[in-house]
Design a protein around this motif. Structure first.
Motif, PDB file in Angstrom:
ATOM      1  N   ALA A 231       3.552  69.755  58.786  1.00 25.39           N
ATOM      2  CA  ALA A 231       2.465  69.172  57.991  1.00 25.39           C
ATOM      3  C   ALA A 231       2.997  68.558  56.706  1.00 25.39           C
ATOM      4  N   PHE A 232       3.928  69.235  56.040  1.00 28.58           N
ATOM      5  CA  PHE A 232       4.527  68.672  54.825  1.00 28.58           C
ATOM      6  C   PHE A 232       5.283  67.383  55.139  1.00 28.58           C
ATOM      7  N   SER A 233       6.009  67.384  56.229  1.00 31.23           N
ATOM      8  CA  SER A 233       6.772  66.190  56.603  1.00 31.23           C
ATOM      9  C   SER A 233       5.857  64.994  56.838  1.00 31.23           C
ATOM     10  N   ARG A 234       4.765  65.206  57.561  1.00 33.63           N
ATOM     11  CA  ARG A 234       3.828  64.116  57.818  1.00 33.63           C
ATOM     12  C   ARG A 234       3.146  63.657  56.531  1.00 33.63           C
ATOM     13  N   MET A 235       2.797  64.617  55.676  1.00 36.75           N
ATOM     14  CA  MET A 235       2.152  64.292  54.403  1.00 36.75           C
ATOM     15  C   MET A 235       3.068  63.438  53.532  1.00 36.75           C
ATOM     16  N   LEU A 236       4.319  63.850  53.371  1.00 36.83           N
ATOM     17  CA  LEU A 236       5.264  63.105  52.541  1.00 36.83           C
ATOM     18  C   LEU A 236       5.482  61.703  53.084  1.00 36.83           C
ATOM     19  N   SER A 237       5.584  61.589  54.391  1.00 40.36           N
ATOM     20  CA  SER A 237       5.841  60.286  55.012  1.00 40.36           C
ATOM     21  C   SER A 237       4.659  59.339  54.846  1.00 40.36           C
ATOM     22  N   ALA A 238       3.456  59.876  54.946  1.00 41.52           N
ATOM     23  CA  ALA A 238       2.262  59.024  54.962  1.00 41.52           C
ATOM     24  C   ALA A 238       1.695  58.721  53.583  1.00 41.52           C
ATOM     25  N   THR A 239       2.010  59.547  52.580  1.00 41.40           N
ATOM     26  CA  THR A 239       1.302  59.400  51.301  1.00 41.40           C
ATOM     27  C   THR A 239       2.223  59.217  50.101  1.00 41.40           C
ATOM     28  N   SER A 240       3.521  58.989  50.327  1.00 40.07           N
ATOM     29  CA  SER A 240       4.374  58.598  49.206  1.00 40.07           C
ATOM     30  C   SER A 240       4.271  57.085  49.075  1.00 40.07           C
ATOM     31  N   THR A 241       3.642  56.628  48.010  1.00 44.45           N
ATOM     32  CA  THR A 241       3.346  55.213  47.819  1.00 44.45           C
ATOM     33  C   THR A 241       4.001  54.708  46.543  1.00 44.45           C
ATOM     34  N   GLU A 242       4.045  53.393  46.399  1.00 51.62           N
ATOM     35  CA  GLU A 242       4.611  52.799  45.189  1.00 51.62           C
ATOM     36  C   GLU A 242       3.811  53.230  43.958  1.00 51.62           C
ATOM     37  N   TRP A 243       2.485  53.378  44.130  1.00 55.34           N
ATOM     38  CA  TRP A 243       1.659  53.727  42.975  1.00 55.34           C
ATOM     39  C   TRP A 243       1.562  55.228  42.743  1.00 55.34           C
ATOM     40  N   ALA A 244       1.884  56.028  43.737  1.00 60.37           N
ATOM     41  CA  ALA A 244       1.819  57.490  43.577  1.00 60.37           C
ATOM     42  C   ALA A 244       2.875  58.124  44.480  1.00 60.37           C
ATOM     43  N   PRO A 245       4.146  58.059  44.083  1.00 61.80           N
ATOM     44  CA  PRO A 245       5.205  58.589  44.952  1.00 61.80           C
ATOM     45  C   PRO A 245       5.281  60.107  44.936  1.00 61.80           C
ATOM     46  N   TRP A 246       5.846  60.637  46.002  1.00 67.42           N
ATOM     47  CA  TRP A 246       6.153  62.063  46.066  1.00 67.42           C
ATOM     48  C   TRP A 246       7.575  62.305  45.579  1.00 67.42           C
ATOM     49  N   TYR A 247       7.775  63.458  44.933  1.00 67.43           N
ATOM     50  CA  TYR A 247       9.111  63.936  44.583  1.00 67.43           C
ATOM     51  C   TYR A 247       9.288  65.300  45.243  1.00 67.43           C
ATOM     52  N   VAL A 248      10.389  65.469  45.954  1.00 69.83           N
ATOM     53  CA  VAL A 248      10.699  66.751  46.588  1.00 69.83           C
ATOM     54  C   VAL A 248      11.714  67.470  45.707  1.00 69.83           C
ATOM     55  N   VAL A 249      11.280  68.563  45.109  1.00 76.13           N
ATOM     56  CA  VAL A 249      12.107  69.302  44.149  1.00 76.13           C
ATOM     57  C   VAL A 249      12.681  70.540  44.825  1.00 76.13           C
ATOM     58  N   PRO A 250      14.005  70.689  44.856  1.00 77.73           N
ATOM     59  CA  PRO A 250      14.602  71.913  45.416  1.00 77.73           C
ATOM     60  C   PRO A 250      14.137  73.124  44.616  1.00 77.73           C
ATOM     61  N   ALA A 251      13.595  74.117  45.291  1.00 77.99           N
ATOM     62  CA  ALA A 251      12.920  75.205  44.576  1.00 77.99           C
ATOM     63  C   ALA A 251      13.566  76.574  44.759  1.00 77.99           C
ATOM     64  N   ASP A 252      14.679  76.652  45.464  1.00 83.86           N
ATOM     65  CA  ASP A 252      15.307  77.968  45.625  1.00 83.86           C
ATOM     66  C   ASP A 252      15.843  78.509  44.303  1.00 83.86           C
ATOM     67  N   ARG A 253      16.222  77.608  43.399  1.00 84.70           N
ATOM     68  CA  ARG A 253      16.648  77.994  42.047  1.00 84.70           C
ATOM     69  C   ARG A 253      15.531  77.612  41.084  1.00 84.70           C
ATOM     70  N   LYS A 254      14.853  78.603  40.558  1.00 81.30           N
ATOM     71  CA  LYS A 254      13.684  78.331  39.714  1.00 81.30           C
ATOM     72  C   LYS A 254      14.061  77.496  38.500  1.00 81.30           C
ATOM     73  N   TRP A 255      15.207  77.803  37.893  1.00 83.41           N
ATOM     74  CA  TRP A 255      15.605  77.076  36.681  1.00 83.41           C
ATOM     75  C   TRP A 255      15.788  75.593  36.961  1.00 83.41           C
ATOM     76  N   PHE A 256      16.323  75.274  38.157  1.00 86.21           N
ATOM     77  CA  PHE A 256      16.533  73.862  38.478  1.00 86.21           C
ATOM     78  C   PHE A 256      15.204  73.170  38.788  1.00 86.21           C
ATOM     79  N   ALA A 257      14.306  73.876  39.467  1.00 87.75           N
ATOM     80  CA  ALA A 257      12.994  73.300  39.767  1.00 87.75           C
ATOM     81  C   ALA A 257      12.243  72.957  38.485  1.00 87.75           C
ATOM     82  N   ARG A 258      12.369  73.804  37.472  1.00 86.41           N
ATOM     83  CA  ARG A 258      11.673  73.548  36.215  1.00 86.41           C
ATOM     84  C   ARG A 258      12.265  72.348  35.483  1.00 86.41           C
ATOM     85  N   ILE A 259      13.569  72.223  35.490  1.00 81.06           N
ATOM     86  CA  ILE A 259      14.207  71.059  34.871  1.00 81.06           C
ATOM     87  C   ILE A 259      13.765  69.780  35.579  1.00 81.06           C
TER      88      ILE A 259
END
Length: 317
Positions: A231-259
């Motif tokens: 579901a996430f894969s389909r969502m990212l593919s279908a709804t990342s647009t020039e006017w509202a892009p998606w960013y995929v943030v690596p979240a296994d390291r909390k400190w890096f996700a926050r940065i």
């Protein structure tokens, strides 16, 4: 220096951006442990710098009162949404920020279209609104559990073949309307690995002070891991647009996700480039008259303008 700072931030967030029109797979295309060569020992200083930058731009955003920003955070359970919000927004003026969390829809919300309750929580001009989970739940949890469509009491034609494709289109159109009217939409998916989620769940069980954060329902949802990845894969593919892009943030390291989250939000605000309103000639003349009146009231022996005396370069600003 400001231009160089903006360039560095843009270069940092670009690899996280889902290129509009591309078909992606979460399990194949994104590494939850990626950290861009950064070290945890440097994370506190990097986050502090990012928070200071956000505070500066938020003040300008509020003063200009022209644009608003909507930040949508999506993640699986234990993905770190709450902690990310708490750390990234720690230095901004709370009067200019609103956080909304969306749980199971109420009876009133189910009496409206599926975007209605999200529209009620949108930012005003000059504000930043954060959605802790968002309208994308309608193509994530509802897709994994399609029986939830029945609770929405939709006409049969609206829940039949093509429902997800139609919802992607409707969401894209809604976000386009928002951006066309001055409301920037920023979308972040905190990408957590299955093993890291297991570890965080166990920590919530091991530490009594974290027991309250654990729900057996979280483990039940974990059993649908592969369905959520799809579901996430389909969502990212279908709804990342020039006017509202998606960013995929690596979240296994909390400190890096926050940065990353701070950098993405800063990148958005830098792109808006809000400015303090300029005071016209008539208003400036009035300010000079008021200044003169206040200076005449200075007690004997004290500076006419204490601030200007301490900050000579600001005198007459």
């Amino acid at each position: 220096m400001a231009d160089e700072r903006a360039r560095r931030i843009a270069d940092f967030v670009e690899p996280l951006r889902v290129e509009p029109g591309t078909r992606v797979r979460v399990d194949r295309d994104f590494d939850p442990r990626f950290k861009a060569g950064l070290k945890k020992r440097d994370s506190a200083e990097l986050l502090r710098s990012g928070v200071e930058l956000l505070a500066e731009y938020q003040e300008r955003l509020a003063a200009q009162d022209t644009y608003g920003v909507l930040l949508c955070l999506q993640a699986l359970d234990a993905g770190g949404k709450d902690g990310t919000i708490r750390h990234v927004m720690s230095g901004v003026n709370p009067q200019g920020v609103r956080v909304s969390s969306f749980k199971v829809p109420s009876a009133e919300e189910l009496d409206h279209d599926y975007l209605w309750r999200y529209g009620m929580r949108l930012p005003g001009r000059g504000e930043i609104a954060l959605f802790n989970r968002s309208h994308y739940e309608e193509v994530l949890v509802v897709r994994v559990h399609p029986e939830l469509l029945l609770r929405q009491r939709l006409p049969e034609a609206a829940r039949g073949h093509g429902v997800w494709k139609r919802r992607y289109r409707e969401i894209n159109d809604w976000e386009r309307c928002l951006t066309d009217n001055g409301f920037k939409v920023v979308k972040i998916f905190l990408n957590l690995s299955k093993e890291e989620q297991r570890t965080r769940f166990l920590k919530r069980l091991d530490l009594p002070e974290k027991n309250w954060k654990f729900s057996a329902a979280d483990v039940r949802e974990r059993r649908h891991w592969d369905e959520y990845q799809h579901a996430f894969s389909r969502m990212l593919s279908a709804t990342s647009t020039e006017w509202a892009p998606w960013y995929v943030v690596p979240a296994d390291r909390k400190w890096f996700a926050r940065i990353c989250t701070a950098a993405i939000l800063a990148h958005t605000l830098i792109g808006i480039d809000p400015h303090y309103p300029e005071v016209d000639g008539a208003a400036r003349r009035e300010l000079r008259a008021v200044r003169a009146e206040l200076e005449r009231e200075a007690p004997e022996g004290l500076p006419a303008d204490p601030y200007a005396a301490r900050h000579p370069k600001a005198a007459g600003a």
